[in-house]
Design a protein around this motif. Structure first.
Motif, short mmCIF file in Angstrom:
data_model
loop_
_atom_site.label_atom_id
_atom_site.label_comp_id
_atom_site.label_asym_id
_atom_site.label_seq_id
_atom_site.Cartn_x
_atom_site.Cartn_y
_atom_site.Cartn_z
N LEU A 225 -77.27 74.63 94.92
CA LEU A 225 -76.41 75.52 95.70
C LEU A 225 -77.23 76.42 96.62
CD1 LEU A 225 -73.81 76.54 92.96
CD2 LEU A 225 -73.83 74.54 94.45
N GLN A 226 -78.51 76.08 96.78
CA GLN A 226 -79.41 76.79 97.69
C GLN A 226 -79.34 78.30 97.48
OE1 GLN A 226 -81.53 75.01 99.37
NE2 GLN A 226 -82.58 76.75 100.27
N LYS A 227 -79.65 78.71 96.24
CA LYS A 227 -79.71 80.13 95.88
C LYS A 227 -78.37 80.84 96.06
CE LYS A 227 -84.46 80.25 97.72
NZ LYS A 227 -85.40 81.00 98.58
N GLY A 228 -77.30 80.10 96.00
CA GLY A 228 -75.97 80.69 96.14
C GLY A 228 -75.43 80.66 97.55
N ILE A 229 -76.25 80.19 98.51
CA ILE A 229 -75.77 80.14 99.90
C ILE A 229 -74.62 79.13 100.03
CG2 ILE A 229 -76.41 79.58 102.28
CD1 ILE A 229 -79.23 80.55 101.64
N LEU A 230 -74.69 78.03 99.26
CA LEU A 230 -73.66 77.00 99.33
C LEU A 230 -72.51 77.30 98.35
CD1 LEU A 230 -75.99 73.89 99.70
CD2 LEU A 230 -74.37 74.77 101.41
N THR A 231 -72.05 78.55 98.43
CA THR A 231 -70.86 78.99 97.70
C THR A 231 -70.05 79.85 98.66
OG1 THR A 231 -71.78 81.10 96.90
CG2 THR A 231 -72.28 79.14 95.59
N ASP A 232 -68.98 80.42 98.17
CA ASP A 232 -68.19 81.30 99.05
C ASP A 232 -68.69 82.74 99.03
OD1 ASP A 232 -67.40 82.16 96.55
OD2 ASP A 232 -65.33 81.47 96.74
N ARG A 233 -69.84 82.95 98.39
CA ARG A 233 -70.35 84.31 98.17
C ARG A 233 -70.68 85.05 99.45
NH1 ARG A 233 -71.70 87.35 93.25
NH2 ARG A 233 -72.86 89.14 93.99
N TYR A 234 -71.24 84.35 100.43
CA TYR A 234 -71.75 85.02 101.63
C TYR A 234 -70.97 84.67 102.90
CZ TYR A 234 -75.60 85.75 98.39
OH TYR A 234 -76.35 86.11 97.29
N LEU A 235 -69.79 84.09 102.72
CA LEU A 235 -69.01 83.67 103.89
C LEU A 235 -68.65 84.83 104.80
CD1 LEU A 235 -66.61 81.04 102.29
CD2 LEU A 235 -68.60 80.60 103.72
N ASN A 236 -68.46 86.00 104.20
CA ASN A 236 -68.05 87.17 104.97
C ASN A 236 -69.12 88.26 105.00
OD1 ASN A 236 -65.35 86.16 105.52
ND2 ASN A 236 -64.97 86.50 103.34
N ASN A 269 -64.83 74.67 104.88
CA ASN A 269 -63.54 74.13 105.33
C ASN A 269 -63.36 72.69 104.89
OD1 ASN A 269 -62.93 76.56 106.60
ND2 ASN A 269 -63.73 75.90 108.59
N LEU A 270 -64.43 71.90 104.96
CA LEU A 270 -64.35 70.50 104.53
C LEU A 270 -64.10 70.42 103.02
CD1 LEU A 270 -64.58 67.50 105.02
CD2 LEU A 270 -67.07 67.70 104.90
N ALA A 271 -64.76 71.28 102.27
CA ALA A 271 -64.54 71.30 100.82
C ALA A 271 -63.08 71.61 100.50
CB ALA A 271 -65.47 72.33 100.17
N ALA A 272 -62.51 72.57 101.24
CA ALA A 272 -61.11 72.92 101.01
C ALA A 272 -60.19 71.73 101.29
CB ALA A 272 -60.73 74.11 101.89
N LYS A 277 -63.95 73.75 95.79
CA LYS A 277 -64.74 74.86 96.28
C LYS A 277 -66.00 74.29 96.92
CE LYS A 277 -63.27 78.27 92.84
NZ LYS A 277 -63.72 79.24 91.80
N LEU A 278 -66.62 75.08 97.80
CA LEU A 278 -67.86 74.64 98.45
C LEU A 278 -68.94 74.35 97.40
CD1 LEU A 278 -69.79 74.15 100.78
CD2 LEU A 278 -70.07 76.64 101.00
N SER A 279 -69.05 75.20 96.39
CA SER A 279 -70.06 74.97 95.35
C SER A 279 -69.85 73.64 94.66
CB SER A 279 -70.01 76.11 94.33
OG SER A 279 -68.73 76.19 93.71
N GLN A 280 -68.60 73.27 94.44
CA GLN A 280 -68.31 71.99 93.78
C GLN A 280 -68.68 70.82 94.68
OE1 GLN A 280 -64.11 72.86 92.95
NE2 GLN A 280 -64.60 72.94 90.77
N GLU A 306 -67.62 76.47 84.36
CA GLU A 306 -66.37 75.71 84.39
C GLU A 306 -66.14 75.10 85.77
OE1 GLU A 306 -63.94 78.29 81.01
OE2 GLU A 306 -63.76 78.84 83.12
N ASP A 307 -66.43 75.84 86.82
CA ASP A 307 -66.29 75.30 88.18
C ASP A 307 -67.23 74.12 88.40
OD1 ASP A 307 -64.33 77.06 88.97
OD2 ASP A 307 -65.70 78.41 90.05
N ALA A 308 -68.48 74.26 87.93
CA ALA A 308 -69.47 73.19 88.12
C ALA A 308 -69.04 71.90 87.43
CB ALA A 308 -70.83 73.64 87.61
N VAL A 309 -68.59 72.00 86.20
CA VAL A 309 -68.14 70.81 85.48
C VAL A 309 -66.86 70.26 86.11
CG1 VAL A 309 -67.35 69.94 83.25
CG2 VAL A 309 -69.26 71.55 83.35
N GLY A 310 -66.01 71.15 86.61
CA GLY A 310 -64.80 70.70 87.29
C GLY A 310 -65.07 69.89 88.54
N ALA A 311 -66.25 70.09 89.14
CA ALA A 311 -66.60 69.31 90.34
C ALA A 311 -66.63 67.82 90.06
CB ALA A 311 -67.97 69.76 90.87
#
Length: 331
Positions: A225-236, A269-272, A277-280, A306-311
């Motif tokens: 997840l590139q240190k959390g960059i590939l999540t929704d954490r820093y989108l805004n 957006n593609l993940a949605a 989720k983007l992380s998944q 749980e999100d990771a396994v859900g991916a």
């Protein structure tokens, strides 16, 4: 209350064979680099490990210097094993590593026989175990002959202190040399642990994945997840409680450039559109094509596990989705 694992814990997890070995690893493994050390809340770590195991995560990845302070992640995991999970030891893959700085003086890091033997003995005491399943050399040592370092990995298997051995952060060329030496010694290299993500593709560009495939070595990738960059954490932007907002050496604000974040927003957006989720989606992407044995995640709370396994419910990509990802990453 005594912990009892869920009876259905193996029903949905995917297990992949590591290279040409007989060992299978879960598609998602849990790393204890952060959030399991002496400065962290022990009960939170216990809750995460319990939930991970209930979801079929059988592989727990540690190193001698994980914490902080160094060694405390092993100590906490050893305590948890004794209190909660001792009945399930034979269902678990526990790995540790040595090679980074651990104690002062000339023998406290790198890859000498002195360091690697002492490090493993210390790790086994902290973990309260007779053996680990995988022992890694954590980084190549430019000043110690490869034959000495790898001879130690062979030795600890013969001593019964480890079942398998692995490498981390080795170049493709050194990996191929190491594989040849270990094969000659009679202890094949089980697995390699490099970094890999959509935003960090050196294992493709430098040919490491090709070497691993040719040599029959598995791979477990860290920082997918590139240190959390590939999540929704820093989108805004960077929130005040985020890793990038503090003095962290692991994620610096300058890594969150506008060009990078534009790619991340388009990937989100593609993940949605995929219903993820983007992380998944990022986890599914590193696992695509079967060249990666396991994606190694970190977590600070149960929901992230749980999100990771859900991916894994939606691993496959269409050709069009893969093309869209390539176009985004190339932009």
């Amino acid at each position: 209350m005594t912990y009892q694992a869920q009876n259905n814990r193996y029903d949905t997890m995917i297990y992949n064979r590591s290279g040409r070995s007989g060992l299978k690893l879960p598609a998602v493994s849990l790393g204890l680099w952060h959030n399991f050390g002496g400065i962290d809340v022990y009960e939170n770590g216990k809750e995460m490990i319990r939930r991970a195991f209930d979801l079929g995560i059988t592989h727990f990845d540690i190193a001698n210097n994980y914490g902080p302070p160094a060694g405390s992640a092993e100590e906490n995991f050893g305590r948890l094993l004794k209190e909660d999970l001792s009945a399930y030891r034979d269902e678990m893959i526990i790995s540790t590593k040595a090679g980074y700085y651990m104690w002062p003086g000339p023998y406290g890091e790198w890859g000498s026989k002195k360091n690697l033997i002492a490090s493993l003995d210390q790790s086994l005491k902290r973990l309260q175990l007779d053996y680990v399943d995988i022992y890694y050399h954590h980084r190549p040592d430019p000043n110690t002959p490869l034959e000495e370092t790898l001879g130690v990995l062979d030795l600890v298997v013969r001593q019964g202190k480890a079942l398998y051995v692995g490498l981390s952060n080795y170049s493709p060329e050194d990996t191929r040399r190491a594989a040849e030496i270990l094969r000659r010694l009679g202890t094949p290299c089980l697995i390699h642990q490099p970094s890999y993500s959509m935003l960090n593709r050196h294992v493709e560009k430098q040919g490491l994945l090709d070497v691993l495939e040719e040599e029959g070595i598995g791979s477990i990738v860290f920082s997918p997840l590139q240190k959390g960059i590939l999540t929704d954490r820093y989108l805004n932007g960077i929130s005040s409680d985020s890793r990038a907002a503090g003095p962290s050496i692991f994620l610096r604000p300058e890594e969150l450039t506008e060009q990078t974040m534009d790619k991340v927003r388009r990937l989100n957006n593609l993940a949605a559109e995929r219903g993820q989720k983007l992380s998944q989606m990022a986890l599914c992407w590193v696992l695509r094509g079967g060249r990666v044995t396991s994606a190694l995640i970190g977590a600070s709370r149960v929901s992230q596990i749980e999100d990771a396994v859900g991916a894994l419910d939606k691993l496959e990509f269409t050709d069009e989705e893969l093309k869209q990802i390539e176009d985004i990453l190339a932009s």
